[in-house]
Write a protein that holds these residues in place. Structure first.
Motif, mmCIF file in Angstrom:
data_model
loop_
_atom_site.group_PDB
_atom_site.id
_atom_site.type_symbol
_atom_site.label_atom_id
_atom_site.label_comp_id
_atom_site.label_asym_id
_atom_site.label_seq_id
_atom_site.Cartn_x
_atom_site.Cartn_y
_atom_site.Cartn_z
ATOM 1 N N TRP A 47 -1.442 2.994 -51.614
ATOM 2 C CA TRP A 47 -1.162 1.745 -52.325
ATOM 3 C C TRP A 47 0.064 1.915 -53.218
ATOM 4 O O TRP A 47 0.463 3.031 -53.565
ATOM 5 N N SER A 48 0.651 0.792 -53.585
ATOM 6 C CA SER A 48 1.791 0.795 -54.506
ATOM 7 C C SER A 48 1.389 0.096 -55.785
ATOM 8 O O SER A 48 0.622 -0.870 -55.774
ATOM 9 N N ASN A 49 1.904 0.610 -56.893
ATOM 10 C CA ASN A 49 1.576 0.009 -58.183
ATOM 11 C C ASN A 49 2.561 0.508 -59.237
ATOM 12 O O ASN A 49 2.734 1.717 -59.414
ATOM 13 N N LEU A 50 3.255 -0.432 -59.884
ATOM 14 C CA LEU A 50 4.146 -0.120 -60.999
ATOM 15 C C LEU A 50 5.148 0.992 -60.674
ATOM 16 O O LEU A 50 5.311 1.959 -61.422
ATOM 17 N N GLY A 51 5.813 0.852 -59.523
ATOM 18 C CA GLY A 51 6.892 1.773 -59.198
ATOM 19 C C GLY A 51 6.490 3.111 -58.622
ATOM 20 O O GLY A 51 7.311 4.024 -58.545
ATOM 21 N N VAL A 52 5.224 3.239 -58.219
ATOM 22 C CA VAL A 52 4.802 4.506 -57.594
ATOM 23 C C VAL A 52 4.042 4.211 -56.305
ATOM 24 O O VAL A 52 3.428 3.150 -56.148
ATOM 25 N N LEU A 53 4.111 5.165 -55.393
ATOM 26 C CA LEU A 53 3.298 5.122 -54.183
ATOM 27 C C LEU A 53 2.225 6.189 -54.295
ATOM 28 O O LEU A 53 2.519 7.328 -54.657
ATOM 29 N N SER A 54 1.002 5.829 -53.994
ATOM 30 C CA SER A 54 -0.117 6.772 -54.077
ATOM 31 C C SER A 54 -0.863 6.802 -52.750
ATOM 32 O O SER A 54 -1.036 5.769 -52.099
#
Length: 200
Positions: A136-143
């Motif tokens: 997932w992506s969230n606030l400028g990061v990929l996890s």
């Protein structure tokens, strides 16, 4: 193959890397049977966290095949869920199975077909439960997070739980970055699993 088709609000399709270490050589000293690989992930329609699997269009409109192939959800800068990402071919179960076979090979096990006779004579018989497999992506990061439990059918005291989470900052989330992140997480997962198998 690296690539992602579809814009941010639509469904994307990707192909992940195959494992690099599969070696079903006759020189492997032990034998293993993989009885089953079960996808036990929990999907939600409106998850409280982007790490919880969800699908564009809602679960009521999703087929079992779509859920089996789903691996990620795109989001905008504010965290709003957009399009989802599915495997172009295969399922999460088949991806994990390939990695488990590779890890078993690295630990000295040749994987043989499941059957009553093979299960009786194999050194190791495992059932694989996929607890987490999501990006997932969230606030400028990929996890990307992957977690499995290998249930040792011959000795449940030696069950193996492997969990890996890869988080990388990105400025622009391209299809290549999505695929690279998931591939790196899979490589790390496979390395951890092989290490655990060698220690048993």
């Amino acid at each position: 193959m690296i690539g992602l088709t579809g814009c941010a609000t639509s469904r994307g399709l990707v192909t992940l890397n195959a494992p690099q270490h599969v070696n079903q050589s006759e020189t492997l000293k032990h034998t293993a049977v993989i009885k089953i690989v079960e996808d036990d992930r929990h999907f939600e329609n409106r998850p409280t966290s982007p790490s919880i699997p969800s699908l564009k269009g809602g679960l009521n409109n999703a087929t079992e095949e779509e859920k089996a192939r789903a691996i990620a959800r795109k989001r905008n800068t504010y965290g709003k869920a957009l399009g989802d990402i599915l495997l172009r071919e295969g399922t999460v179960s088949s991806v994990v199975q390939d990695r488990v076979i590779s890890a078993l090979n690295q630990a000295g096990y040749k994987v043989i077909p499941t059957s009553v006779e093979n299960e009786r004579k194999a050194d190791l018989v495992v059932s694989v439960q996929i607890n987490k497999f999501w990006s997932w992506s969230n606030l400028g990061v990929l996890s990307t997070e992957i977690e499995t439990t290998l249930v040792n059918d011959k000795n449940t005291a030696k069950n193996i739980v492997v969990d890996t989470k890869l988080v990388r900052p990105v400025h622009v989330k391209t299809g290549q970055q999505w695929v690279e992140n998931i591939n790196l997480a899979l490589d790390e997962y496979e390395t951890k699993l092989a290490k655990e198998l060698k220690s048993k």
